[in-house]
Design an enzyme around this catalytic site. Structure first.
Site, PDB file in Angstrom:
ATOM      1  N   LYS A  20      -5.164  10.763  -2.509  1.00 19.51           N
ATOM      2  CA  LYS A  20      -6.225  11.332  -1.643  1.00 19.51           C
ATOM      3  C   LYS A  20      -5.984  12.810  -1.338  1.00 19.51           C
ATOM      4  CE  LYS A  20      -3.873   8.980   1.972  1.00 19.51           C
ATOM      5  NZ  LYS A  20      -3.564   7.689   1.429  1.00 19.51           N
TER       6      LYS A  20
ATOM      7  N   VAL B 146      -9.712   6.553  -1.706  1.00 20.10           N
ATOM      8  CA  VAL B 146     -10.365   6.316  -0.409  1.00 20.10           C
ATOM      9  C   VAL B 146     -10.618   4.830  -0.245  1.00 20.10           C
ATOM     10  CG1 VAL B 146     -12.274   6.939   1.117  1.00 20.10           C
ATOM     11  CG2 VAL B 146     -11.682   8.426  -0.780  1.00 20.10           C
TER      12      VAL B 146
ATOM     13  N   GLY C 246      -8.684   2.192  -0.247  1.00 20.53           N
ATOM     14  CA  GLY C 246      -7.895   1.187  -0.974  1.00 20.53           C
ATOM     15  C   GLY C 246      -8.743   0.329  -1.876  1.00 20.53           C
TER      16      GLY C 246
ATOM     17  N   ASP D 254      -4.858  11.848   7.523  1.00 21.55           N
ATOM     18  CA  ASP D 254      -5.216  10.925   6.432  1.00 21.55           C
ATOM     19  C   ASP D 254      -6.726  10.684   6.420  1.00 21.55           C
ATOM     20  OD1 ASP D 254      -4.274   8.479   4.582  1.00 21.55           O
ATOM     21  OD2 ASP D 254      -5.723   7.706   6.033  1.00 21.55           O
TER      22      ASP D 254
ATOM     23  N   LYS E 168      -9.669  11.618   3.483  1.00 23.06           N
ATOM     24  CA  LYS E 168     -10.609  10.625   2.955  1.00 23.06           C
ATOM     25  C   LYS E 168     -12.053  11.057   3.214  1.00 23.06           C
ATOM     26  CE  LYS E 168      -7.321   6.841   3.473  1.00 23.06           C
ATOM     27  NZ  LYS E 168      -6.833   5.827   4.420  1.00 23.06           N
TER      28      LYS E 168
ATOM     29  N   GLY F  85      -2.532  -1.003   1.128  1.00 20.55           N
ATOM     30  CA  GLY F  85      -1.711  -2.103   0.637  1.00 20.55           C
ATOM     31  C   GLY F  85      -1.640  -2.032  -0.883  1.00 20.55           C
TER      32      GLY F  85
HETATM   33  N1  LIG Z   1       0.340   2.249  -0.274  1.00 18.11           N
HETATM   34  C1  LIG Z   1      -0.953   2.134  -0.005  1.00 18.11           C
HETATM   35  O1  LIG Z   1      -1.389   1.234   0.717  1.00 18.11           O
HETATM   36  C2  LIG Z   1      -1.933   3.108  -0.607  1.00 18.11           C
HETATM   37  C3  LIG Z   1      -3.313   2.923  -0.401  1.00 18.11           C
HETATM   38  C4  LIG Z   1      -4.231   3.809  -0.973  1.00 18.11           C
HETATM   39  C5  LIG Z   1      -3.754   4.882  -1.701  1.00 18.11           C
HETATM   40  N2  LIG Z   1      -2.420   5.047  -1.854  1.00 18.11           N
HETATM   41  C6  LIG Z   1      -1.970   6.201  -2.615  1.00 18.11           C
HETATM   42  O2  LIG Z   1      -1.246   5.753  -3.750  1.00 18.11           O
HETATM   43  C7  LIG Z   1      -0.215   6.686  -4.065  1.00 18.11           C
HETATM   44  C8  LIG Z   1       1.129   5.940  -4.115  1.00 18.11           C
HETATM   45  O3  LIG Z   1       1.383   5.359  -2.860  1.00 18.11           O
HETATM   46  P1  LIG Z   1       2.595   4.324  -2.660  1.00 18.11           P
HETATM   47  O4  LIG Z   1       2.421   3.729  -1.316  1.00 18.11           O
HETATM   48  O5  LIG Z   1       2.713   3.428  -3.848  1.00 18.11           O
HETATM   49  O6  LIG Z   1       3.841   5.333  -2.634  1.00 18.11           O
HETATM   50  P2  LIG Z   1       5.391   4.952  -2.764  1.00 18.11           P
HETATM   51  O7  LIG Z   1       5.632   3.526  -2.493  1.00 18.11           O
HETATM   52  O8  LIG Z   1       6.127   5.968  -1.983  1.00 18.11           O
HETATM   53  O9  LIG Z   1       5.692   5.201  -4.315  1.00 18.11           O
HETATM   54  C9  LIG Z   1       5.631   6.464  -4.895  1.00 18.11           C
HETATM   55  C10 LIG Z   1       6.163   6.382  -6.304  1.00 18.11           C
HETATM   56  O10 LIG Z   1       5.963   7.634  -6.940  1.00 18.11           O
HETATM   57  C11 LIG Z   1       7.161   8.071  -7.537  1.00 18.11           C
HETATM   58  N3  LIG Z   1       7.204   9.532  -7.405  1.00 18.11           N
HETATM   59  C12 LIG Z   1       7.000  10.278  -6.292  1.00 18.11           C
HETATM   60  N4  LIG Z   1       7.125  11.579  -6.578  1.00 18.11           N
HETATM   61  C13 LIG Z   1       7.417  11.652  -7.885  1.00 18.11           C
HETATM   62  C14 LIG Z   1       7.671  12.730  -8.776  1.00 18.11           C
HETATM   63  N5  LIG Z   1       7.648  13.990  -8.364  1.00 18.11           N
HETATM   64  N6  LIG Z   1       7.934  12.443 -10.067  1.00 18.11           N
HETATM   65  C15 LIG Z   1       7.951  11.165 -10.492  1.00 18.11           C
HETATM   66  N7  LIG Z   1       7.720  10.103  -9.710  1.00 18.11           N
HETATM   67  C16 LIG Z   1       7.460  10.349  -8.426  1.00 18.11           C
HETATM   68  C17 LIG Z   1       8.279   7.415  -6.771  1.00 18.11           C
HETATM   69  O11 LIG Z   1       9.379   7.306  -7.648  1.00 18.11           O
HETATM   70  P3  LIG Z   1      10.787   6.649  -7.186  1.00 18.11           P
HETATM   71  O12 LIG Z   1      10.427   5.220  -6.882  1.00 18.11           O
HETATM   72  O13 LIG Z   1      11.674   6.769  -8.364  1.00 18.11           O
HETATM   73  O14 LIG Z   1      11.232   7.397  -5.975  1.00 18.11           O
HETATM   74  C18 LIG Z   1       7.648   6.074  -6.401  1.00 18.11           C
HETATM   75  O15 LIG Z   1       7.860   5.130  -7.412  1.00 18.11           O
HETATM   76  C19 LIG Z   1      -0.315   7.778  -2.990  1.00 18.11           C
HETATM   77  O16 LIG Z   1      -1.130   8.817  -3.461  1.00 18.11           O
HETATM   78  C20 LIG Z   1      -0.993   7.076  -1.846  1.00 18.11           C
HETATM   79  O17 LIG Z   1      -1.706   7.957  -0.985  1.00 18.11           O
HETATM   80  C21 LIG Z   1      -1.503   4.193  -1.338  1.00 18.11           C
END
Ligand SMILES: NC(=O)c1ccc[n+]([C@@H]2O[C@H](COP(=O)([O-])OP(=O)(O)OC[C@H]3O[C@@H](n4cnc5c(N)ncnc54)[C@H](OP(=O)(O)O)[C@@H]3O)[C@@H](O)[C@H]2O)c1
Length: 430
Positions: free
Chosen positions: A107, A134, A136, A203, A207, A304
């Site tokens: 986002k 946006v 999820g 956040d 969005k 999630g």
């Molecule tokens: N979680 C949610 O509910 C949710 C909902 C909607 C949107 N999103 C979006 O989805 C995306 C991911 O969210 P998430 O919750 O899955 O995050 P997360 O659990 O923190 O995972 C991030 C992943 O990206 C990798 N990463 C981060 N920086 C990196 C870099 N510079 N080079 C290579 N790998 C890198 C990390 O690698 P390592 O594991 O090796 O550290 C990790 O595996 C974000 O943009 C978030 O805003 C998330």
């Protein structure tokens, strides 16, 4: 089915990435049948090769070298589920420049740089999908892009941040303070260790920037959106809100005006009969008004790993189908640069004030005079019981629709009145 598989490079194997990878590996046959082409997870970029993952994955698939997913000609689609502005913006730019289609859940990047990336994608004849950025798992972007495209969108109002909705819900139901409710949300896995992005409304602003840009096909940047977090909301406000027939929600709102749009994020009193007042826990809801369709409400899990992976993999299947057909299945966006955002002072809104004053004659008249001089008309005026220790009373005032600038001037002028101890709370009424 097409003979050549569609090779996917993934960035990120965290909460969302492990669900995306898991679904691609465990439901490959079914997804490939729907896509009409074999979907093949080819490479995964992470930061740490040794980290334990939420999914079992061949170690050979993992890499630390961005070029392995951004520049390898064998990779057709880049799926970015890592997050943050840089280096991800540059990575998406590089992938597009290399002729790869891109799917992102990011986002921050889409809110700040979405229009430029979409333009770059058009220039390279590739597609950029961002359903997961946006709401999820709630199908928002595809709804605007396809189902609502016959409409002129008039307004979009949303409860788009699950963390603050959970926190405000707990403050309302259990009388918790903000910090108690945030701690509870952290323990339940609904809030980050550093909750600033959610609690401060950042956040929701990202969005809303994406939603407003898509809804009106204009460039709305996060820094153009008025933003206020939920830090100033106190438990007593929920009691008064209920008495007055409102819930308190963090609202992201955008509305069309002649030649301009309104875009703002702040806590607001929402009438209990409004659908957004009934959004519970960490759920999200988006209320859209279009000139043909009328009102549409979209509700679901706004975050999630699994709901977000649902949006990411859904984008991938849609993209695969359009590649197979040799067409872009969805219309691309064009952004009108001439439409700006209405400054907050010019927005017309109703307001709620909670004011602590000395319990003596003449105070109400002084407050009434400030409102009258600012051209703000009062809708309701309630005096709560006197505080026995210091002989003060709490006044709760709601107003009719007024200019935000006048409401703010009234707030400052009232606070300066001698018998006024504090304007303890100011909330907009939705
Ligand atoms: N979680 C949610 O509910 C949710 C909902 C909607 C949107 N999103 C979006 O989805 C995306 C991911 O969210 P998430 O919750 O899955 O995050 P997360 O659990 O923190 O995972 C991030 C992943 O990206 C990798 N990463 C981060 N920086 C990196 C870099 N510079 N080079 C290579 N790998 C890198 C990390 O690698 P390592 O594991 O090796 O550290 C990790 O595996 C974000 O943009 C978030 O805003 C998330």
């Amino acid at each position: 089915m097409a003979e050549k598989p569609l090779n996917v490079g993934l960035i990120g194997l965290g909460t969302v990435g492990s669900q995306v990878a898991g679904r691609l590996m465990t439901a490959q046959a079914q997804l490939s049948r729907r896509a009409g082409v074999e979907l093949c997870l080819k490479r995964v970029l992470v930061r740490d090769l040794k980290k334990r993952r939420g999914v079992e994955i061949e170690p050979d698939l993992l890499t630390l070298d961005p070029a392995d997913v951004l520049e390898d000609p064998a990779i057709d689609v880049l799926v970015e589920v890592a997050g943050g502005d840089e280096p991800m913006r540059s990575y998406l730019e590089r992938a597009i420049a290399a002729g790869k289609h891109v799917i992102t859940a990011n986002k921050v990047v889409m809110a700040k740089h979405g229009p430029e990336l979409l333009d770059a994608a058009v220039g390279k004849n590739v597609d950029l999908y961002f359903e997961a950025a946006v709401g999820g798992g709630i199908p928002l972007i595809s709804t605007f892009r396809t189902d609502l495209q016959a409409n002129r969108i008039e307004r979009v109002s949303a409860v788009i941040n699950g963390t603050t909705n959970y926190v405000l819900g707990r403050m309302a139901a259990a009388g918790l303070s903000l910090s108690q409710a945030v701690s509870e949300a952290q323990a339940a896995g609904y809030a980050e260790a550093d909750p600033t992005d959610d609690v401060g409304g950042y956040d929701a602003t990202y969005k809303l920037a994406i939603l407003a840009s898509i809804a009106y096909e204009i460039k709305v940047r996060p820094d153009e959106i008025f933003r206020e977090g939920i830090e100033g909301v106190e438990p007593v406000d929920f009691r008064y809100a209920r008495e007055l027939g409102y819930a308190i929600k963090l609202i992201a709102h955008t509305q069309r005006h002649p030649g301009r749009v309104e875009a703002r994020v702040h806590p607001a009193m929402v009438p209990l009969e409004h659908p957004l007042a009934r959004v519970e826990g960490a759920e999200n809801a988006v209320f859209v008004e279009g000139d043909l369709v009328g009102q549409v409400l979209l509700v679901g899990q706004g975050a999630g790993g699994r709901p977000t992976a649902s949006a990411v993999v859904g984008d991938l299947i849609d993209l695969a189908r359009s590649i197979r057909r040799g067409v872009q299945s969805r219309p691309s966006f064009s952004f009108d640069d001439r439409i700006g955002v209405v400054p907050m002072g010019e927005v017309v809104t109703r307001a709620y004030y909670r004011i602590r004053v000395d319990d003596r004659a003449g105070v109400l008249a002084a407050i009434g005079q400030v409102f009258a001089e600012e051209g703000v008309s009062i809708s309701s005026f309630i005096q709560k019981d006197a505080w026995s220790q210091d002989q003060t009373v709490e006044l709760v005032v709601t107003t009719h629709p007024s200019l935000e600038a006048s409401l703010q001037r009234a707030r400052v002028r009232m606070a300066a009145l001698e018998p006024v101890h504090a304007v303890s709370s100011f909330l907009r009424v939705f």
